[in-house]
Write an enzyme that holds these catalytic residues in place. Structure first.
Site, short mmCIF file in Angstrom:
data_model
loop_
_atom_site.label_atom_id
_atom_site.label_comp_id
_atom_site.label_asym_id
_atom_site.label_seq_id
_atom_site.Cartn_x
_atom_site.Cartn_y
_atom_site.Cartn_z
N PHE A 1 -26.36 28.35 70.12
CA PHE A 1 -25.08 27.96 69.51
C PHE A 1 -25.28 26.84 68.49
O PHE A 1 -25.87 25.80 68.79
CB PHE A 1 -24.10 27.50 70.59
CG PHE A 1 -22.75 27.12 70.07
CD1 PHE A 1 -21.95 28.05 69.42
CD2 PHE A 1 -22.26 25.84 70.23
CE1 PHE A 1 -20.69 27.71 68.94
CE2 PHE A 1 -21.01 25.48 69.77
CZ PHE A 1 -20.22 26.42 69.12
N GLY A 2 -24.77 27.07 67.29
CA GLY A 2 -24.79 26.06 66.24
C GLY A 2 -23.39 25.55 65.97
O GLY A 2 -22.47 26.35 65.77
N TYR A 3 -23.22 24.24 65.97
CA TYR A 3 -21.91 23.66 65.69
C TYR A 3 -21.97 22.65 64.54
O TYR A 3 -20.94 22.17 64.07
CB TYR A 3 -21.34 22.97 66.94
CG TYR A 3 -22.23 21.92 67.56
CD1 TYR A 3 -22.17 20.60 67.15
CD2 TYR A 3 -23.13 22.25 68.57
CE1 TYR A 3 -22.99 19.63 67.71
CE2 TYR A 3 -23.95 21.30 69.14
CZ TYR A 3 -23.88 19.99 68.71
OH TYR A 3 -24.70 19.04 69.28
N GLY A 4 -23.18 22.34 64.07
CA GLY A 4 -23.36 21.39 62.96
C GLY A 4 -24.41 21.92 62.00
O GLY A 4 -24.24 22.99 61.42
N SER A 5 -25.52 21.22 61.88
CA SER A 5 -26.52 21.59 60.88
C SER A 5 -27.22 22.91 61.19
O SER A 5 -27.76 23.54 60.26
CB SER A 5 -27.56 20.48 60.74
OG SER A 5 -28.26 20.26 61.95
N GLU B 1 -33.95 19.76 68.10
CA GLU B 1 -32.76 19.26 68.79
C GLU B 1 -33.10 18.37 69.99
O GLU B 1 -32.29 17.51 70.36
CB GLU B 1 -31.90 20.45 69.27
CG GLU B 1 -31.41 21.35 68.14
CD GLU B 1 -30.50 20.62 67.17
OE1 GLU B 1 -29.66 19.83 67.62
OE2 GLU B 1 -30.65 20.85 65.96
#
Length: 220
Positions: A54-58, A131
């Protein structure tokens, strides 16, 4: 420095971690620790369950890893928040920046990326070296929904026990930091602008980030 697949594979994040450790900024994780997290997550899958991240930013606008499919998804129980101090990547020890984390509560819409099963460990290590440079985030499976079906996806959730956890700061203070902080992989303003523009392109409204961007623009 450019944050991409090659630089991550060639040890960029480990280099930043070693520098942080020498300066006493934070204790970097080792590849052995990242491998342990990865194996725990993969072992917790159900039979034939795909590997999604899951990506929520960069990760949305600069994933830097190979994937087979991407899907706009909603995750209940978490929301975006500028809640993590960054003294190197997008800041300095003298002028630390802030970056996004997933905080508990409400919901968040972002992008889930499906990784080729045969390359899962290779691609996850690229992501984890980026991350999980430190213990700031906890990697865990979360439920996500989309018009194309429900999935489970790996998400990076803020660790409240981490020393660089910023908590809930006033938005004017956040904006002032984002307007000025910059480090070896770029500026906080660039991070915010890219995140907002790509969320808009995907049709994902985020009033919180839009408001912060306006505040940053007024600060400059």
């Amino acid at each position: 420095m450019i944050l991409d697949r090659d630089s991550i594979s060639n040890g960029l994040m480990e280099e930043l971690g070693r520098e942080a450790g020498k300066q006493g900024l934070f204790e970097p994780l080792s590849d052995a620790e990242r491998h342990a997290v990865m194996e725990r997550l993969l072992a917790a899958r159900e039979a034939d369950e795909a590997v999604w991240v899951f990506g929520y930013g960069s990760l949305i606008w600069n994933p830097a890893f190979h994937f087979l499919e991407q899907r706009k998804v909603e995750v209940q129980g978490y929301h975006r928040s500028y809640c993590l101090w960054t003294p190197l990547g997008r800041g300095t020890p003298e002028c630390p920046g802030l970056t996004l984390g997933l905080e508990e509560g409400r919901s968040v819409t972002g992008v889930a990326f499906r990784i080729d099963e045969t390359l899962a460990r290779e691609e996850l290590m690229i992501i984890f070296r980026r991350e999980l440079i430190s213990g700031a985030y906890s990697a865990k499976w979360v439920d996500a929904s989309s018009p194309d079906g429900d999935i489970r996806t790996i998400a990076f959730v803020m660790n409240h026990d981490y020393p660089r956890y910023a908590g809930k700061l006033p938005e004017d203070e956040i904006a002032a930091i984002l307007a000025t902080a910059s480090g070896k992989i770029g500026s906080c303003r660039e991070y915010l602008e890219n995140t907002v523009s790509h969320l808009d392109e995907l049709g994902i409204p985020d009033p919180y980030l839009h408001d912060l961007l306006k505040r940053v623009q007024n600060t400059a």
